[in-house]
Enzyme design. Sequence first.
Site, PDB file in Angstrom:
ATOM      1  N   ASP A 182      -0.357 -11.066  32.006  1.00 30.62           N
ATOM      2  CA  ASP A 182      -0.089  -9.656  32.464  1.00 30.62           C
ATOM      3  C   ASP A 182      -0.225  -9.760  34.138  1.00 30.62           C
ATOM      4  O   ASP A 182      -0.580 -10.651  34.575  1.00 30.62           O
ATOM      5  CB  ASP A 182      -1.020  -8.515  31.963  1.00 30.62           C
ATOM      6  CG  ASP A 182      -0.473  -7.289  32.049  1.00 30.62           C
ATOM      7  OD1 ASP A 182       0.127  -6.710  30.813  1.00 30.62           O
ATOM      8  OD2 ASP A 182       0.089  -6.582  33.011  1.00 30.62           O
ATOM      9  N   ASP A 238       3.136 -13.389  36.181  1.00 29.87           N
ATOM     10  CA  ASP A 238       4.374 -12.491  36.249  1.00 29.87           C
ATOM     11  C   ASP A 238       5.539 -13.236  35.707  1.00 29.87           C
ATOM     12  O   ASP A 238       5.980 -14.374  35.947  1.00 29.87           O
ATOM     13  CB  ASP A 238       4.798 -12.144  37.717  1.00 29.87           C
ATOM     14  CG  ASP A 238       5.717 -11.415  38.127  1.00 29.87           C
ATOM     15  OD1 ASP A 238       6.710 -11.248  37.115  1.00 29.87           O
ATOM     16  OD2 ASP A 238       5.779 -10.658  39.211  1.00 29.87           O
ATOM     17  N   VAL A 239       6.175 -12.578  34.659  1.00 30.38           N
ATOM     18  CA  VAL A 239       7.056 -13.394  33.854  1.00 30.38           C
ATOM     19  C   VAL A 239       8.363 -13.575  34.259  1.00 30.38           C
ATOM     20  O   VAL A 239       9.273 -14.352  34.045  1.00 30.38           O
ATOM     21  CB  VAL A 239       7.121 -12.514  32.401  1.00 30.38           C
ATOM     22  CG1 VAL A 239       5.779 -12.447  31.665  1.00 30.38           C
ATOM     23  CG2 VAL A 239       7.842 -11.269  32.809  1.00 30.38           C
ATOM     24  N   SER A 276      14.717  -3.804  21.977  1.00 30.03           N
ATOM     25  CA  SER A 276      14.629  -2.423  21.753  1.00 30.03           C
ATOM     26  C   SER A 276      15.652  -1.916  21.323  1.00 30.03           C
ATOM     27  O   SER A 276      16.877  -2.495  21.317  1.00 30.03           O
ATOM     28  CB  SER A 276      14.391  -1.645  23.299  1.00 30.03           C
ATOM     29  OG  SER A 276      14.693  -0.315  22.957  1.00 30.03           O
ATOM     30  N   TYR A 309      18.162  -1.404  31.217  1.00 31.08           N
ATOM     31  CA  TYR A 309      17.423  -1.742  30.207  1.00 31.08           C
ATOM     32  C   TYR A 309      18.288  -2.270  28.800  1.00 31.08           C
ATOM     33  O   TYR A 309      17.774  -3.127  28.102  1.00 31.08           O
ATOM     34  CB  TYR A 309      16.704  -0.630  29.867  1.00 31.08           C
ATOM     35  CG  TYR A 309      15.458  -0.713  28.929  1.00 31.08           C
ATOM     36  CD1 TYR A 309      14.303  -1.362  29.427  1.00 31.08           C
ATOM     37  CD2 TYR A 309      15.622  -0.146  27.575  1.00 31.08           C
ATOM     38  CE1 TYR A 309      13.023  -1.466  28.374  1.00 31.08           C
ATOM     39  CE2 TYR A 309      14.528  -0.215  26.872  1.00 31.08           C
ATOM     40  CZ  TYR A 309      13.157  -0.918  27.096  1.00 31.08           C
ATOM     41  OH  TYR A 309      12.230  -0.855  26.413  1.00 31.08           O
ATOM     42  N   LYS A 356      17.847  -5.667  27.077  1.00 24.81           N
ATOM     43  CA  LYS A 356      17.311  -5.784  25.739  1.00 24.81           C
ATOM     44  C   LYS A 356      18.451  -6.115  24.767  1.00 24.81           C
ATOM     45  O   LYS A 356      18.207  -6.937  24.006  1.00 24.81           O
ATOM     46  CB  LYS A 356      16.884  -4.420  25.235  1.00 24.81           C
ATOM     47  CG  LYS A 356      15.629  -3.910  26.101  1.00 24.81           C
ATOM     48  CD  LYS A 356      14.432  -4.967  26.001  1.00 24.81           C
ATOM     49  CE  LYS A 356      13.240  -4.427  26.310  1.00 24.81           C
ATOM     50  NZ  LYS A 356      11.836  -5.161  26.040  1.00 24.81           N
TER      51      LYS A 356
HETATM   52  P1  NAP Z   1       3.486  -0.584  28.653  1.00 31.75           P
HETATM   53  O1  NAP Z   1       2.201   0.317  28.061  1.00 31.75           O
HETATM   54  O2  NAP Z   1       4.040  -0.072  30.103  1.00 31.75           O
HETATM   55  O3  NAP Z   1       2.945  -2.271  28.648  1.00 31.75           O
HETATM   56  C1  NAP Z   1       3.622  -3.155  29.483  1.00 31.75           C
HETATM   57  C2  NAP Z   1       2.759  -4.186  30.276  1.00 31.75           C
HETATM   58  O4  NAP Z   1       3.697  -5.082  30.711  1.00 31.75           O
HETATM   59  C3  NAP Z   1       1.726  -3.414  31.195  1.00 31.75           C
HETATM   60  O5  NAP Z   1       0.652  -3.867  31.163  1.00 31.75           O
HETATM   61  C4  NAP Z   1       2.714  -4.057  32.292  1.00 31.75           C
HETATM   62  O6  NAP Z   1       2.005  -4.203  33.752  1.00 31.75           O
HETATM   63  C5  NAP Z   1       2.892  -5.372  32.208  1.00 31.75           C
HETATM   64  N1  NAP Z   1       4.178  -5.989  32.976  1.00 31.75           N
HETATM   65  C6  NAP Z   1       5.017  -5.397  33.493  1.00 31.75           C
HETATM   66  N2  NAP Z   1       5.752  -6.087  34.400  1.00 31.75           N
HETATM   67  C7  NAP Z   1       5.280  -7.404  34.175  1.00 31.75           C
HETATM   68  C8  NAP Z   1       5.577  -8.681  34.488  1.00 31.75           C
HETATM   69  N3  NAP Z   1       6.512  -8.848  35.498  1.00 31.75           N
HETATM   70  N4  NAP Z   1       4.768  -9.568  34.268  1.00 31.75           N
HETATM   71  C9  NAP Z   1       3.950  -9.498  33.188  1.00 31.75           C
HETATM   72  N5  NAP Z   1       3.639  -8.382  32.752  1.00 31.75           N
HETATM   73  C10 NAP Z   1       4.240  -7.293  33.364  1.00 31.75           C
HETATM   74  O7  NAP Z   1       4.567  -0.871  27.778  1.00 31.75           O
HETATM   75  P2  NAP Z   1       5.015  -0.741  26.158  1.00 31.75           P
HETATM   76  O8  NAP Z   1       5.445   0.599  25.762  1.00 31.75           O
HETATM   77  O9  NAP Z   1       3.613  -1.360  25.543  1.00 31.75           O
HETATM   78  O10 NAP Z   1       6.348  -1.923  26.059  1.00 31.75           O
HETATM   79  C11 NAP Z   1       6.096  -3.142  25.626  1.00 31.75           C
HETATM   80  C12 NAP Z   1       7.346  -3.734  25.353  1.00 31.75           C
HETATM   81  O11 NAP Z   1       7.996  -3.169  24.085  1.00 31.75           O
HETATM   82  C13 NAP Z   1       8.471  -3.834  26.458  1.00 31.75           C
HETATM   83  O12 NAP Z   1       9.084  -5.127  26.355  1.00 31.75           O
HETATM   84  C14 NAP Z   1       9.241  -2.420  26.213  1.00 31.75           C
HETATM   85  O13 NAP Z   1      10.528  -2.769  26.620  1.00 31.75           O
HETATM   86  C15 NAP Z   1       9.295  -2.708  24.559  1.00 31.75           C
HETATM   87  N6  NAP Z   1       9.419  -1.610  24.093  1.00 31.75           N
HETATM   88  C16 NAP Z   1       8.729  -0.406  24.128  1.00 31.75           C
HETATM   89  C17 NAP Z   1       9.267   0.977  23.460  1.00 31.75           C
HETATM   90  C18 NAP Z   1       8.294   2.132  23.279  1.00 31.75           C
HETATM   91  O14 NAP Z   1       8.642   3.309  22.894  1.00 31.75           O
HETATM   92  N7  NAP Z   1       7.241   2.091  24.102  1.00 31.75           N
HETATM   93  C19 NAP Z   1      10.400   0.833  22.506  1.00 31.75           C
HETATM   94  C20 NAP Z   1      11.275  -0.288  22.284  1.00 31.75           C
HETATM   95  C21 NAP Z   1      10.818  -1.537  23.120  1.00 31.75           C
HETATM   96  P3  NAP Z   1       1.859  -2.762  34.631  1.00 31.75           P
HETATM   97  O15 NAP Z   1       1.441  -1.843  34.101  1.00 31.75           O
HETATM   98  O16 NAP Z   1       1.230  -3.351  35.914  1.00 31.75           O
HETATM   99  O17 NAP Z   1       3.325  -2.494  35.050  1.00 31.75           O
END
Ligand code: NAP
Length: 246
Positions: A37, A62-63, A141, A154, A158
């Site tokens: 992360d 950082d991915v 997503s 996005y 996705k």
């Molecule tokens: P989240 O709570 O914001 O967690 C995402 C994590 O990824 C955070 O710790 C973030 O760090 C980290 N991150 C951001 N940019 C990065 C980078 N360049 N390299 C490495 N790590 C990085 O999000 P989430 O809701 O759990 O989402 C996780 C995944 O599920 C994502 O791919 C999202 O698109 C997908 N998704 C989520 C939902 C939903 O409803 N939540 C629905 C469909 C898909 P920072 O906090 O510092 O940014």
Amino acid sequence: MGLLEGRTAVVTGAARGIGLEIARTFIANGARVVVGDIDDEAGAAAVAELGGEDHARYVHCDVRDGVAVEAPIDVAEEAFGPLGVFVNNAGVTRDATMRTMTEEQFDDIIAIHLKGTWNGTRAAAGRMRGHGGGAIVNISSISGKVGLVGQTNYSAAKAGIVGLTKAAAKEVAFAGVRVNAVQPGLIRTAMTLAMPEHIWEEKMAEIPMGRAAEPSEVAQVVLFLASDMSSYMTGTVLEITGGRHI
Ligand code: NAP
């Protein structure tokens, strides 16, 4: 015996949200997990929450950077053994309609989600084919299936992950590496709880099951795709949406 007994896994973006829940579920099923992360403080807290260094490690990663994604794999293999599972989960949103979205907002999302997933898939598949196979799970997503207003960046990224997953699955199947994806809908995390209430309500109205999902409900499906329960599945996309947009 857990479904991932003795396996070594890397989950990107696992300092919080869905990724942290995936890490927790993997560990509960016998795996050891490296959290990659960019949030170092949350990453350290995640390791403590996951039971300490016998079960988990944190690596800054950082991915967007193809070299950086090798680091969590290196640590995982040194600390816990050959890489068996890799989850491309890291992500953010930069929502805006096309009229107001900046090029930077578009490029950022493509770099983190699409290029980031390519970086992770390439690095993980390279290691896994060297030791007889493994499972890669990519977090797409439902936005990538149907396209959502305010998410041209996005939705594009996705949807791109779906094509990437299928192409990569075909390339590495001969080496025992499976590549699958999931498309979550509305999940309760910091990412979605930041949403204005009227948008949350609009989304809720589209969900036949009438509720949002908990992160654990995504993690269970990712566990299935990461484990031998899905041993004859590759290149597939599973929707976790409570019936939304079917
Ligand atoms: P989240 O709570 O914001 O967690 C995402 C994590 O990824 C955070 O710790 C973030 O760090 C980290 N991150 C951001 N940019 C990065 C980078 N360049 N390299 C490495 N790590 C990085 O999000 P989430 O809701 O759990 O989402 C996780 C995944 O599920 C994502 O791919 C999202 O698109 C997908 N998704 C989520 C939902 C939903 O409803 N939540 C629905 C469909 C898909 P920072 O906090 O510092 O940014």
